[in-house]
Design a protein around this motif. Structure first.
Motif, PDB file in Angstrom:
ATOM      1  N   HIS A 188       0.815  -1.212   0.000  1.00 20.73           N
ATOM      2  CA  HIS A 188       0.000   0.000   0.000  1.00 20.73           C
ATOM      3  C   HIS A 188       0.852   1.267   0.000  1.00 20.73           C
ATOM      4  CE1 HIS A 188       1.088  -0.262   4.221  1.00 20.73           C
ATOM      5  NE2 HIS A 188       0.685   0.973   4.381  1.00 20.73           N
ATOM      6  N   TYR A 189       2.168   1.100   0.009  1.00 21.17           N
ATOM      7  CA  TYR A 189       3.031   2.286   0.093  1.00 21.17           C
ATOM      8  C   TYR A 189       2.987   3.094  -1.199  1.00 21.17           C
ATOM      9  CZ  TYR A 189       4.742  -0.128   4.209  1.00 21.17           C
ATOM     10  OH  TYR A 189       4.799  -0.751   5.424  1.00 21.17           O
ATOM     11  N   CYS A 190       3.225   4.388  -1.061  1.00 21.53           N
ATOM     12  CA  CYS A 190       3.271   5.259  -2.234  1.00 21.53           C
ATOM     13  C   CYS A 190       4.487   4.875  -3.084  1.00 21.53           C
ATOM     14  CB  CYS A 190       3.405   6.720  -1.824  1.00 21.53           C
ATOM     15  SG  CYS A 190       2.214   7.260  -0.608  1.00 21.53           S
ATOM     16  N   PRO A 191       4.412   5.151  -4.382  1.00 17.94           N
ATOM     17  CA  PRO A 191       5.565   4.846  -5.244  1.00 17.94           C
ATOM     18  C   PRO A 191       6.812   5.558  -4.728  1.00 17.94           C
ATOM     19  CG  PRO A 191       3.656   5.498  -6.547  1.00 17.94           C
ATOM     20  CD  PRO A 191       3.294   5.738  -5.116  1.00 17.94           C
ATOM     21  N   GLY A 192       7.916   4.801  -4.681  1.00 21.07           N
ATOM     22  CA  GLY A 192       9.188   5.405  -4.295  1.00 21.07           C
ATOM     23  C   GLY A 192       9.428   5.499  -2.802  1.00 21.07           C
ATOM     24  N   CYS A 193       8.458   5.061  -2.008  1.00 27.91           N
ATOM     25  CA  CYS A 193       8.594   5.167  -0.555  1.00 27.91           C
ATOM     26  C   CYS A 193       9.635   4.169  -0.030  1.00 27.91           C
ATOM     27  CB  CYS A 193       7.251   4.911   0.114  1.00 27.91           C
ATOM     28  SG  CYS A 193       7.365   4.867   1.909  1.00 27.91           S
ATOM     29  N   GLY A 194      10.420   4.605   0.936  1.00 21.85           N
ATOM     30  CA  GLY A 194      11.479   3.756   1.483  1.00 21.85           C
ATOM     31  C   GLY A 194      10.980   2.564   2.278  1.00 21.85           C
ATOM     32  N   GLY A 221       1.524   3.932  12.027  1.00 16.93           N
ATOM     33  CA  GLY A 221       2.210   4.804  11.080  1.00 16.93           C
ATOM     34  C   GLY A 221       1.990   4.170   9.721  1.00 16.93           C
ATOM     35  N   CYS A 222       2.655   4.656   8.709  1.00 22.90           N
ATOM     36  CA  CYS A 222       2.433   4.094   7.373  1.00 22.90           C
ATOM     37  C   CYS A 222       2.730   2.599   7.329  1.00 22.90           C
ATOM     38  CB  CYS A 222       3.270   4.837   6.344  1.00 22.90           C
ATOM     39  SG  CYS A 222       2.434   6.334   5.783  1.00 22.90           S
ATOM     40  N   SER A 223       3.639   2.139   8.169  1.00 21.90           N
ATOM     41  CA  SER A 223       4.008   0.725   8.144  1.00 21.90           C
ATOM     42  C   SER A 223       3.143  -0.123   9.077  1.00 21.90           C
ATOM     43  CB  SER A 223       5.480   0.564   8.484  1.00 21.90           C
ATOM     44  OG  SER A 223       5.796   1.320   9.628  1.00 21.90           O
ATOM     45  N   ASN A 227      13.202   7.007   9.685  1.00 23.53           N
ATOM     46  CA  ASN A 227      13.132   8.453   9.900  1.00 23.53           C
ATOM     47  C   ASN A 227      12.911   9.164   8.569  1.00 23.53           C
ATOM     48  OD1 ASN A 227      13.501  11.122  10.490  1.00 23.53           O
ATOM     49  ND2 ASN A 227      15.663  10.934  11.109  1.00 23.53           N
ATOM     50  N   ASN A 228      11.655   9.569   8.350  1.00 25.70           N
ATOM     51  CA  ASN A 228      11.370  10.333   7.127  1.00 25.70           C
ATOM     52  C   ASN A 228      11.039  11.788   7.456  1.00 25.70           C
ATOM     53  OD1 ASN A 228       8.831  10.057   8.186  1.00 25.70           O
ATOM     54  ND2 ASN A 228       8.058   8.703   6.585  1.00 25.70           N
ATOM     55  N   GLY A 229      11.301  12.167   8.688  1.00 24.97           N
ATOM     56  CA  GLY A 229      11.173  13.574   9.063  1.00 24.97           C
ATOM     57  C   GLY A 229       9.757  14.121   9.037  1.00 24.97           C
ATOM     58  N   ASN A 232      12.461   8.584   2.971  1.00 25.51           N
ATOM     59  CA  ASN A 232      11.745   9.672   2.297  1.00 25.51           C
ATOM     60  C   ASN A 232      10.243   9.533   2.473  1.00 25.51           C
ATOM     61  OD1 ASN A 232      11.306   7.379   0.889  1.00 25.51           O
ATOM     62  ND2 ASN A 232      11.745   8.221  -1.134  1.00 25.51           N
ATOM     63  N   CYS A 233       9.546  10.571   2.138  1.00 23.21           N
ATOM     64  CA  CYS A 233       8.090  10.506   2.071  1.00 23.21           C
ATOM     65  C   CYS A 233       7.680  11.374   0.891  1.00 23.21           C
ATOM     66  CB  CYS A 233       7.469  11.008   3.373  1.00 23.21           C
ATOM     67  SG  CYS A 233       5.673  11.025   3.329  1.00 23.21           S
ATOM     68  N   PRO A 234       7.868  10.840  -0.331  1.00 23.31           N
ATOM     69  CA  PRO A 234       7.602  11.672  -1.501  1.00 23.31           C
ATOM     70  C   PRO A 234       6.217  12.322  -1.460  1.00 23.31           C
ATOM     71  CG  PRO A 234       8.193   9.398  -2.150  1.00 23.31           C
ATOM     72  CD  PRO A 234       8.364   9.508  -0.671  1.00 23.31           C
ATOM     73  N   SER A 235       5.231  11.586  -0.961  1.00 22.32           N
ATOM     74  CA  SER A 235       3.864  12.135  -0.992  1.00 22.32           C
ATOM     75  C   SER A 235       3.741  13.387  -0.141  1.00 22.32           C
ATOM     76  CB  SER A 235       2.866  11.091  -0.504  1.00 22.32           C
ATOM     77  OG  SER A 235       2.897   9.997  -1.373  1.00 22.32           O
ATOM     78  N   ASN A 236       4.236  13.323   1.089  1.00 20.37           N
ATOM     79  CA  ASN A 236       4.061  14.477   1.972  1.00 20.37           C
ATOM     80  C   ASN A 236       5.175  15.507   1.838  1.00 20.37           C
ATOM     81  OD1 ASN A 236       1.527  13.925   3.441  1.00 20.37           O
ATOM     82  ND2 ASN A 236       2.627  12.064   3.998  1.00 20.37           N
ATOM     83  N   TRP A 237       6.301  15.070   1.298  1.00 21.21           N
ATOM     84  CA  TRP A 237       7.327  16.067   0.967  1.00 21.21           C
ATOM     85  C   TRP A 237       6.939  16.799  -0.316  1.00 21.21           C
ATOM     86  CZ3 TRP A 237      12.827  13.338   1.543  1.00 21.21           C
ATOM     87  CH2 TRP A 237      13.016  12.970   2.889  1.00 21.21           C
TER      88      TRP A 237
HETATM   89  S1  SF4 Z   1       2.788   8.730   2.994  1.00 24.32           S
HETATM   90 FE1  SF4 Z   1       4.993   8.870   2.903  1.00 24.32          FE
HETATM   91  S2  SF4 Z   1       5.779   7.357   4.375  1.00 24.32           S
HETATM   92 FE2  SF4 Z   1       3.625   6.896   3.941  1.00 24.32          FE
HETATM   93  S3  SF4 Z   1       3.661   5.388   2.280  1.00 24.32           S
HETATM   94 FE3  SF4 Z   1       3.419   7.389   1.347  1.00 24.32          FE
HETATM   95  S4  SF4 Z   1       5.506   8.034   0.909  1.00 24.32           S
HETATM   96 FE4  SF4 Z   1       5.646   6.360   2.354  1.00 24.32          FE
END
Ligand code: SF4
Ligand SMILES: Cc1ncc(C[n+]2csc(CCOP(=O)(O)OP(=O)(O)O)c2C)c(N)n1
Lengths: 362, 257
Positions: free
Chosen positions: B29-35, B63-65, B133-135, B224-229
């Motif tokens: 379910h993670y966004c593309p490129g998420c660590g 959290g996301c995980s 740690n994605n800040g 990283n958190c490409p979506s929220n960054w």
């Molecule tokens: S919101 Fe951010 S941390 Fe959560 S899955 Fe998407 S990119 Fe990853």
């Protein structure tokens, strides 16, 4: 160790936990129950129990979650403010259906309150306290003997129903010393298989997951329905109460825990003065003995609920009686224990009121 | 062009890279490129290579995980927000011969769960912390985290984090490294193949230390958190190097002699 001892309620409870085969205890000191942690840190560890003094009640309850999820018989204990801190974790435990024993040796509140005994946590224990639709099985001891006996029952109920069970006592029961006899109980005979526990995935089964997260609402509703079915089953099978002199009673006192002991004395006192009183003592606060109360409502003229709080259980008495007889309340708060004489006066007032309304009606 | 299938390579082709069996074949379910997804994969590669699937029990955070257990084919528990290390502590105490890890984001581990983190480390519990740690708070939509950089924008620091209102970014890995119960602390990332290899080595080492009962291991992954960054995955990786690394430099922070 001989089987009959004179012990504090807290120590008796702790000793029973060791004998019940409790593998692990996680807790944080708070008066008036620290003897449980202290006893187990000494005697429990000596007899092979894992005893961890956690950094807080928040950590304790989440350790209970982890250990219960890992398949162990496990417990924590605290007193009112500490139990408040545990509420999120208790809700998770109820939702994930993890068997464990929670003990609240409660004290007067609200707030930091007093270290003196109180029954002010009835609502919290019985009606939820944490978030969401869950219940705890709640056992209310009224003697040091029951502080011990209910530990075995609590663990067995917890395992049987995959549910958290709370022993709701108060500071006086925790601190008072009485004779206690430890029954023969072989934990090996009470082992319930826990194939759902996280013990390490073996090739013969799918992975086990302990969670309370069900993001799909339909699925979450199904979980709720299953929980409610379970609570109904528990209510059918596990409701316990004690009746004292109810056969010919015209007046009924309803009280639990320490208040029930005082009420018992009050029943003896008023009977000596010609008032036919009886006592119903709920032993399980959830499930609540509503049926026997409803049955008695058809036979008595009135009920008096006695509690060490502002009137909490009285709401359940009124629900059970459903307006058929007057239900009045007598309570003391803030850590004060009512005396038998105060209860006698409250009951006499009720009787006098009844005579008065009868005269007015005539 | 024919679509290629990794599941059935042509007989004359050699498989050089594939999903470890311990990582379930489901869509993440993670966004593309998420660590997060990369860390999951590395972890499961290690579990497979060390052959410890039966011995490993994990704890997922809030959290996301939170759904990590949907992907990792091992026994797992999902903990309340911040309490993963308390849950992991108890699992390890009950099953001391198992490998236990807690997987946590920065909000989970370094804000709401700080007390549990410090005390688990201070007791020297024989578990592995995997700290992502994605800040930022990913799951709840990009609020400020304790690790959010000064000047970094989030939904709750819309003009950038300032010391005056929010204090300094918390370097919790350096903090726990001071505790005698902690044996190994190392900071990593998963934004390049080489970084992934380094993380994998550190995980193997951590499980070895856990086997030897040497104390708490703590691996931070600067992620990283490409979506929220509000960046593309590629941009986010560049941003991570440029802005996160100066404060959170990769490398060993504490290791046994
Ligand atoms: S919101 Fe951010 S941390 Fe959560 S899955 Fe998407 S990119 Fe990853
Ligand atoms: C007690 C409690 N408070 C708040 C939340 C809401 N919440 C869920 S996840 C989260 C933050 C997660 O951020 P982080 O730990 O950094 O992980 P990420 O999502 O970035 O991977 C918050 C505040 C919650 N679930 N429980």
């Amino acid at each position: 160790m001989s089987d009959i001892e004179i012990m504090k309620g807290n120590e008796a409870l702790a000793e029973a936990a060791i004998r019940a085969g409790c593998r692990a205890y996680f807790g944080y000191p708070i008066t008036p129950q620290s003897e449980i942690l202290e006893y187990l840190a000494d005697e429990g560890r000596r007899r092979g129990m894992i005893v961890l003094q956690a950094e807080s009640e928040v950590a304790s309850i989440n350790m209970v979650y982890g250990a219960a999820g890992a398949g162990a018989r496990v417990m924590t204990s605290s007193s009112s403010p500490g139990v408040s801190l545990m509420m999120e974790g208790i809700s998770y435990i109820a939702s994930a259906e993890l068997p464990c024993l929670l003990v609240n040796v409660s004290r007067g509140g609200p707030g930091l309150g007093t270290i003196q005994p109180s029954q002010g946590d009835y609502f919290q224990a019985v009606k939820g306290g944490g978030h969401g639709d869950y219940r705890l099985i709640v056992l209310a001891p009224s003697s040091v003997q029951e502080m011990a006996d209910f530990v075995y029952r609590a663990f067995d109920l917890a395992d049987k129903y995959r549910a958290p069970v709370m022993i709701l006592a108060d500071g006086a029961l925790g601190q008072m010393m009485e004779k206690v006899r430890f029954p023969d109980y072989d934990p090996a005979e009470h082992v319930v298989p826990k194939p759902w526990a996280t013990t390490g995935k073996t090739p013969d089964r799918a992975r086990n997951i302990i969670t309370s997260l069900h993001i799909e609402t339909e699925q979450m509703e199904q979980i709720n329905i299953r929980l409610q079915d379970k609570y109904r089953l528990i209510a059918e099978r596990e409701t316990r109460w004690e009746e004292v002199q109810t056969a010919d009673a015209e007046w009924l006192i309803v009280a639990y825990g320490l208040a029930a002991r005082i009420a018992h004395r009050a029943v003896d006192l008023v009977r000596a003065r010609g008032i036919r009183a009886g006592l119903l003592r709920p032993i399980t606060l959830f499930p609540y003995p509503s049926k026997p109360l409803a049955a008695l409502a058809g036979r008595v003229r009135g009920m008096l609920t006695v509690e060490m709080n502002a009137g909490q259980m009285v709401e359940d008495v009124r629900l059970a009686v459903n307006g058929r007889v007057p239900v009045s309340f007598y309570g003391r708060m803030g850590g004060i224990i009512p005396s038998p004489d105060e209860v006698v006066s409250a009951l006499q007032k009720m009787v006098a009121q009844d005579v008065l309304t009868e005269t007015e009606a005539n | 062009m024919e679509p290629t299938s990794t599941a059935h390579p042509a007989p004359d082709m050699e498989v050089v890279y594939k999903r470890p069996d311990t990582l379930l074949d489901t869509r993440m379910h993670y966004c593309p490129g998420c660590g997060h997804g990369v860390v999951h994969r590395v972890l499961m590669e290690v579990v497979q290579e060390l052959d410890i699937q039966q011995e490993t029990i994990g704890v997922a955070p809030v959290g996301c995980s939170v759904f990590a257990y949907n992907y990792l084919d091992i026994d797992m528990q999902e903990a309340a927000h911040g309490r993963a290390s308390a849950v992991a502590t108890a699992i390890k105490r009950i099953h001391p011969s198992k490998y236990v890890f807690s997987y946590q984001g920065d909000g989970d581990l370094a804000a709401i769960g700080t007390a549990e983190t410090i005390h688990t480390c201070n007791r020297g519990e024989n578990i592995l912390f995997l700290f992502i740690n994605n800040g930022i708070y990913g799951m709840t939509g990009g609020q400020m985290a304790p690790t959010t950089l000064l000047g970094m924008k989030s939904t709750t620091s819309p003009t950038g984090r300032t010391v005056e209102t929010s204090g300094y970014p918390l370097k919790i890995a350096d903090l726990v490294a001071m505790l005698p119960g902690v044996v190994y602390v190392s900071r990593h990332s998963v934004h390049t193949p080489n970084a992934v290899r380094q993380l994998k080595k550190a995980m193997i080492r951590s499980f070895q230390y856990q086997k030897e009962g040497r104390g708490t291991c703590f691996l931070e992954v600067v992620s990283n958190c490409p979506s929220n960054w509000k960046m593309t995955p590629v941009e986010s990786n560049a941003w991570l190097e440029e802005h996160m690394f100066p404060l959170y430099p990769p490398g060993e922070i504490k290791a046994p002699k």
